[in-house]
Design an enzyme around this catalytic site. Structure first.
Site, PDB file in Angstrom:
ATOM      1  N   LYS A   1       2.470  -6.691  -1.162  1.00 38.00           N
ATOM      2  CA  LYS A   1       3.582  -5.940  -1.768  1.00 38.00           C
ATOM      3  C   LYS A   1       4.794  -5.960  -0.831  1.00 38.00           C
ATOM      4  O   LYS A   1       5.890  -6.289  -1.233  1.00 38.00           O
ATOM      5  CB  LYS A   1       3.131  -4.510  -2.065  1.00 38.00           C
ATOM      6  CG  LYS A   1       4.205  -3.659  -2.682  1.00 38.00           C
ATOM      7  CD  LYS A   1       3.694  -2.284  -3.081  1.00 38.00           C
ATOM      8  CE  LYS A   1       4.872  -1.419  -3.524  1.00 38.00           C
ATOM      9  NZ  LYS A   1       4.466  -0.073  -3.906  1.00 38.00           N
TER      10      LYS A   1
ATOM     11  N   GLU B   1      -2.022  -8.155   8.981  1.00 37.99           N
ATOM     12  CA  GLU B   1      -3.226  -8.948   8.716  1.00 37.99           C
ATOM     13  C   GLU B   1      -2.894 -10.139   7.809  1.00 37.99           C
ATOM     14  O   GLU B   1      -3.310 -11.282   8.057  1.00 37.99           O
ATOM     15  CB  GLU B   1      -4.305  -8.099   8.025  1.00 37.99           C
ATOM     16  CG  GLU B   1      -4.914  -7.003   8.880  1.00 37.99           C
ATOM     17  CD  GLU B   1      -4.145  -5.693   8.810  1.00 37.99           C
ATOM     18  OE1 GLU B   1      -2.955  -5.696   8.397  1.00 37.99           O
ATOM     19  OE2 GLU B   1      -4.731  -4.665   9.194  1.00 37.99           O
TER      20      GLU B   1
ATOM     21  N   GLY C   1       0.096  -0.174  -4.289  1.00 37.05           N
ATOM     22  CA  GLY C   1      -0.806  -1.272  -3.900  1.00 37.05           C
ATOM     23  C   GLY C   1      -2.181  -1.160  -4.551  1.00 37.05           C
ATOM     24  O   GLY C   1      -2.714  -2.120  -5.104  1.00 37.05           O
ATOM     25  N   ARG C   2      -2.747   0.033  -4.522  1.00 33.25           N
ATOM     26  CA  ARG C   2      -4.117   0.199  -5.050  1.00 33.25           C
ATOM     27  C   ARG C   2      -4.136   0.291  -6.572  1.00 33.25           C
ATOM     28  O   ARG C   2      -5.200   0.448  -7.166  1.00 33.25           O
ATOM     29  CB  ARG C   2      -4.775   1.423  -4.409  1.00 33.25           C
ATOM     30  CG  ARG C   2      -3.956   2.697  -4.509  1.00 33.25           C
ATOM     31  CD  ARG C   2      -4.511   3.765  -3.579  1.00 33.25           C
ATOM     32  NE  ARG C   2      -3.687   4.967  -3.525  1.00 33.25           N
ATOM     33  CZ  ARG C   2      -2.662   5.157  -2.721  1.00 33.25           C
ATOM     34  NH1 ARG C   2      -2.275   4.197  -1.906  1.00 33.25           N
ATOM     35  NH2 ARG C   2      -1.997   6.297  -2.723  1.00 33.25           N
TER      36      ARG C   2
ATOM     37  N   GLU D   1      -7.746   6.443  -0.700  1.00 35.03           N
ATOM     38  CA  GLU D   1      -6.362   6.313  -0.226  1.00 35.03           C
ATOM     39  C   GLU D   1      -5.450   7.210  -1.069  1.00 35.03           C
ATOM     40  O   GLU D   1      -4.411   7.658  -0.612  1.00 35.03           O
ATOM     41  CB  GLU D   1      -5.896   4.851  -0.274  1.00 35.03           C
ATOM     42  CG  GLU D   1      -4.762   4.550   0.697  1.00 35.03           C
ATOM     43  CD  GLU D   1      -4.373   3.090   0.772  1.00 35.03           C
ATOM     44  OE1 GLU D   1      -3.884   2.540  -0.229  1.00 35.03           O
ATOM     45  OE2 GLU D   1      -4.545   2.480   1.848  1.00 35.03           O
TER      46      GLU D   1
ATOM     47  N   HIS E   1     -33.922   1.042  -3.210  1.00 36.57           N
ATOM     48  CA  HIS E   1     -34.845   0.710  -2.125  1.00 36.57           C
ATOM     49  C   HIS E   1     -34.213   0.939  -0.765  1.00 36.57           C
ATOM     50  O   HIS E   1     -34.698   0.413   0.241  1.00 36.57           O
ATOM     51  CB  HIS E   1     -35.326  -0.733  -2.280  1.00 36.57           C
ATOM     52  CG  HIS E   1     -36.136  -0.911  -3.531  1.00 36.57           C
ATOM     53  ND1 HIS E   1     -37.503  -0.699  -3.568  1.00 36.57           N
ATOM     54  CD2 HIS E   1     -35.765  -1.184  -4.801  1.00 36.57           C
ATOM     55  CE1 HIS E   1     -37.933  -0.880  -4.805  1.00 36.57           C
ATOM     56  NE2 HIS E   1     -36.901  -1.173  -5.578  1.00 36.57           N
TER      57      HIS E   1
ATOM     58  N   LYS F   1      -1.779   1.610  12.537  1.00 34.92           N
ATOM     59  CA  LYS F   1      -1.006   0.360  12.556  1.00 34.92           C
ATOM     60  C   LYS F   1      -0.071   0.337  13.767  1.00 34.92           C
ATOM     61  O   LYS F   1       0.020  -0.652  14.486  1.00 34.92           O
ATOM     62  CB  LYS F   1      -0.141   0.246  11.293  1.00 34.92           C
ATOM     63  CG  LYS F   1      -0.873  -0.004  10.006  1.00 34.92           C
ATOM     64  CD  LYS F   1       0.156  -0.216   8.891  1.00 34.92           C
ATOM     65  CE  LYS F   1      -0.471  -0.179   7.515  1.00 34.92           C
ATOM     66  NZ  LYS F   1       0.513  -0.216   6.432  1.00 34.92           N
TER      67      LYS F   1
HETATM   68  O1  F6P Z   1      -2.181   0.018   4.830  1.00 38.10           O
HETATM   69  C1  F6P Z   1      -2.429   0.414   3.530  1.00 38.10           C
HETATM   70  C2  F6P Z   1      -1.705  -0.443   2.552  1.00 38.10           C
HETATM   71  O2  F6P Z   1      -0.352  -0.143   2.567  1.00 38.10           O
HETATM   72  C3  F6P Z   1      -2.281  -0.301   1.157  1.00 38.10           C
HETATM   73  O3  F6P Z   1      -1.799   0.796   0.489  1.00 38.10           O
HETATM   74  C4  F6P Z   1      -1.947  -1.607   0.556  1.00 38.10           C
HETATM   75  O4  F6P Z   1      -2.679  -1.875  -0.589  1.00 38.10           O
HETATM   76  C5  F6P Z   1      -2.265  -2.535   1.698  1.00 38.10           C
HETATM   77  O5  F6P Z   1      -1.854  -1.827   2.853  1.00 38.10           O
HETATM   78  C6  F6P Z   1      -1.618  -3.874   1.658  1.00 38.10           C
HETATM   79  O6  F6P Z   1      -0.227  -3.794   1.625  1.00 38.10           O
HETATM   80  P1  F6P Z   1       0.645  -5.011   1.194  1.00 38.10           P
HETATM   81  O7  F6P Z   1       0.313  -5.370  -0.198  1.00 38.10           O
HETATM   82  O8  F6P Z   1       2.074  -4.554   1.352  1.00 38.10           O
HETATM   83  O9  F6P Z   1       0.345  -6.160   2.134  1.00 38.10           O
END
Ligand code: F6P
Length: 549
Positions: free
Chosen positions: A211, A217, A273-274, A359, A390, A513
């Protein structure tokens, strides 16, 4: 922020009425509740679209449900819901509208954000996605050397990974079986390494989904993937355009990364995002299942949106699920909620729900900025049912904790299973058996009647009274998946509204972060980091020693 705002939840008469009712409810057992009402199973069922919900095995009676609905009324759930659908900025701490429901409205609908109807642009992006997905699926989109794409690798994290990855697993039988789809999220290089080690770069397409397009990452993995691609294809930079596309709200950053914005699929800041896998974030999924199935999934979402928006409280399935969670968290001190799908295809469903729920509702400050004095979001956990049986079901049956659970199952196995479909009745028999055992247990008398030695009786007794909700549908289709996800999205909404928290921000992920960025130079260059506590400083020193630095 207005400190006056809404009355604190725990000072509302409706909350106090529930507290009083809880005392009266005491240890009432599901055995009693079923014995005293022959119509309970029938009355405590609700239908939405293809989903049948049986909530009769919950620790509630008619009074509980009425009081919970009154609480929802007093807490303004309907008003907040309507404000969300109208595009008001109900995400107050980020000053944003919350309009994921606009992602699945028919093209004829009008949904405004900041005075602009967003529906035309939603459908324009869907069309662009469909063109792209079809081209990749039928081999017309070729890589740098002219070969067709065989593998799509989605690089993203959180909402930019969990949704498409979950739905890809869920809808495997609907996917293009001659292609492979992989999902890379972890900044641990092992994730990307394992995803690409057996791939031919000439036949690999990366979808970089983010987003913000600033998530460390994702940018780190995307940069490494570009290096891998260029190394494999002789270093010609022009190859990137054929092997990288982006999904983002941030065109500037996409361009900065080196992806042509013609190859960018857009979404908007009013999509959390979620809550985003039905936006362009679902591009990998659409490529896997095709635009038609993707459209069916969106229709499934929309069906439940409409139900949530219009159904009376008594029959409103997401409202009901939300209220049950409020009841258990508030008055049974339930700390967690298990989601147990009896479907291998839903193996990533609970992991997806963890972000959606935790979240959203893992907050302890109310919308007016005051600390909450009541339980908010539960720990959500679970794995496919029979495997769990199990492993951890022992604790569900005989442990000391109240853990409400959702059991999810389907009447029909997918056709593709062929002779293996014969195992489906056994799978579903397990679901029904667990619901029954958890609710009704096994009394001491029943155990004794089996001739069990007296000293063994306490060990072999099952107390029961463990609440479950069963969600049953005919088959796991794209539409049913959309319905299920929307059901949980709105359940989370209802709970956030009652707990009076902002379910749409996520400030709690920020501190880690910032600290990680600060600590990294200490690991690599041995830089002095200000403000490290003694424990962390010791660990950093030990790490450097182990790395021979
Ligand atoms: O760190 C949490 C978050 O902001 C989530 O809410 C989001 O889905 C994820 O990181 C990834 O963010 P992006 O889509 O901006 O890379």
């Amino acid at each position: 922020m207005n400190a006056e705002g809404r009355t604190r939840l725990d000072r509302m008469p409706e909350w106090n009425a529930l507290a009083k009712h809880r005392e009266e409810f005491g240890d009432t057992h599901l055995r009693q509740l079923f014995a005293s009402d022959a119509s309970r199973a029938e009355r405590y069922g609700v239908r939405v679209g293809d989903l049948h919900l049986d909530y009769s095995k919950n620790l509630v009676d008619d009074d509980t449900l009425r009081l919970l609905r009154e609480l929802a009324g007093a807490a303004g759930v309907a008003e907040l819901r309507d404000a969300m659908f109208r595009g008001e900025k109900i995400n107050i701490t980020e000053d944003r509208a919350v309009l994921h429901t606009a992602l699945r409205t028919p093209e004829s609908a009008v949904v405004e954000a900041d005075g602009e109807n967003v529906v035309p642009k939603v459908h324009a992006v869907l069309r662009k996605m469909a063109l792209f997905a079809d081209k990749v699926r039928d081999g017309h989109w070729t890589g740098h050397t002219g070969r067709r794409i065989r593998t799509v690798v989605n690089i993203g994290i959180g909402g930019s990974d969990l949704g498409p990855a979950m739905a890809y697993e869920a809808l495997r039988p609907y996917t293009h079986r001659e292609m492979d789809f992989r999902f890379v999220s972890n900044v641990d290089g092992a994730d990307l390494h394992e995803a690409v080690r057996d791939l031919d770069p000439a036949e690999t397409l990366f979808i970089v989904a983010s987003k913000t397009f600033t998530t460390i990452e994702t940018i780190t993995n995307a940069t490494a993937a570009r290096r891998w691609l260029l190394d494999g294809l002789g270093g010609d930079e022009s190859a990137v355009a054929k092997h990288f596309v982006a999904v983002s709200t941030n065109a500037e950053k996409v361009a900065e990364f080196g992806i042509d914005t013609d190859n960018m699929f857009e979404f908007w800041d009013w999509v959390g995002g979620r809550y985003s896998y039905d936006s362009a974030i679902g591009l990998s999924l659409m490529t896997a299942i095709g635009p038609v199935h993707f459209g069916e999934m969106l229709a499934g979402f929309h069906l439940v949106d409409e139900h949530f928006r219009t159904a009376p409280f008594e029959e409103n399935a997401p409202l009901l699920l939300g209220l049950l969670g409020v009841w258990y968290g508030g008055f049974f001190d339930a700390q967690s909620h298990a989601v147990l799908p009896y479907s291998h295809y839903l193996s990533k469903f609970t992991a997806y729900l963890q972000q959606l729920d935790m979240e959203s509702n893992g907050k302890s400050t109310d919308r007016q900025g005051r600390p909450v004095a009541w339980q908010t979001g539960p720990v959500v956990w679970g794995t496919p049912g029979t495997n769990g049986q199990h492993a951890y079901y022992q604790l569900l049956h005989q442990g000391t904790k109240t853990i409400p659970a959702d059991l999810i199952g389907f009447a029909r196995p997918v056709e593709e299973l062929g002779p293996l479909a014969g195992q489906h009745d056994l799978l579903m028999a397990n679901l029904f058996a667990q619901g029954q055992a958890l609710a009704f247990g096994k009394t001491e008398e029943e155990v004794r009647a089996e001739g069990v030695a007296e000293e063994q009786v306490p060990h072999r007794t099952f107390p029961g009274n463990r609440p479950t909700t069963t969600i049953l549908a005919e088959e796991l289709t794209p539409s049913v998946l959309g319905q299920l996800v929307a059901l949980y999205e709105h359940k989370v909404f209802v709970q956030g509204a009652i707990w009076n928290i902002d379910s749409f921000d996520q400030w709690g992920v920020e501190l880690g972060k910032v600290l990680a960025k600060r600590i990294e130079p200490a690991l690599t260059e041995g830089a002095a980091v200000e403000g490290l506590d003694a424990s962390t400083a010791g660990l950093v020193a030990r790490y450097r020693e182990l790395r021979g630095r």
